[in-house]
Scaffold this motif. Structure first.
Motif, PDB file in Angstrom:
ATOM      1  N   HIS A 205      46.669  32.437  32.955  1.00 23.86           N
ATOM      2  CA  HIS A 205      46.634  33.886  32.760  1.00 23.86           C
ATOM      3  C   HIS A 205      46.142  34.198  31.353  1.00 23.86           C
ATOM      4  N   CYS A 206      45.225  35.146  31.271  1.00 29.10           N
ATOM      5  CA  CYS A 206      44.731  35.629  29.980  1.00 29.10           C
ATOM      6  C   CYS A 206      45.408  36.958  29.693  1.00 29.10           C
ATOM      7  N   ASN A 207      46.188  37.007  28.627  1.00 32.33           N
ATOM      8  CA  ASN A 207      46.858  38.254  28.261  1.00 32.33           C
ATOM      9  C   ASN A 207      45.877  39.305  27.762  1.00 32.33           C
ATOM     10  N   GLY A 208      44.754  38.860  27.209  1.00 36.38           N
ATOM     11  CA  GLY A 208      43.769  39.791  26.658  1.00 36.38           C
ATOM     12  C   GLY A 208      43.084  40.641  27.708  1.00 36.38           C
ATOM     13  N   CYS A 209      42.677  40.031  28.811  1.00 32.64           N
ATOM     14  CA  CYS A 209      41.933  40.768  29.834  1.00 32.64           C
ATOM     15  C   CYS A 209      42.671  40.808  31.173  1.00 32.64           C
ATOM     16  N   ASP A 210      43.874  40.251  31.201  1.00 30.88           N
ATOM     17  CA  ASP A 210      44.732  40.226  32.387  1.00 30.88           C
ATOM     18  C   ASP A 210      44.087  39.485  33.559  1.00 30.88           C
ATOM     19  N   THR A 211      43.263  38.493  33.256  1.00 35.35           N
ATOM     20  CA  THR A 211      42.667  37.667  34.301  1.00 35.35           C
ATOM     21  C   THR A 211      43.657  36.589  34.720  1.00 35.35           C
TER      22      THR A 211
END
Length: 75
Positions: free
Chosen positions: A2-8
């Motif tokens: 999970h990428c917290n920056g782009c919510d991917t």
């Protein structure tokens, strides 16, 4: 993952590269070792440890990497 920056979100069954399977301190050791041009003497000075201690740490990391590679080939 999970990428917290782009919510991917990425889901699935993936093998991590062997270097990423090392602990964060071991990854840092490898990075510092490469940046010191592979000099155990320089690493010992930087870490304030004896040469044999640094050599043993490197040997332990090499053994881990060999195991990770072997495990990958077995799966």
């Amino acid at each position: 993952m999970h990428c917290n920056g782009c919510d991917t979100h990425i889901e699935g069954d993936y093998n991590l590269p062997v270097m990423m399977q090392l602990s964060a301190p071991d990854q840092q050791f490898v990075l510092d070792f490469v940046k010191s041009s592979g000099s155990l003497k320089e690493m010992a000075q930087k870490l304030g440890l004896s040469y044999p201690t640094v050599r043993n740490r490197l040997d332990d990391i090499i053994a881990q990497l060999n195991k990770f590679e072997s495990d990958e080939q077995d799966s």
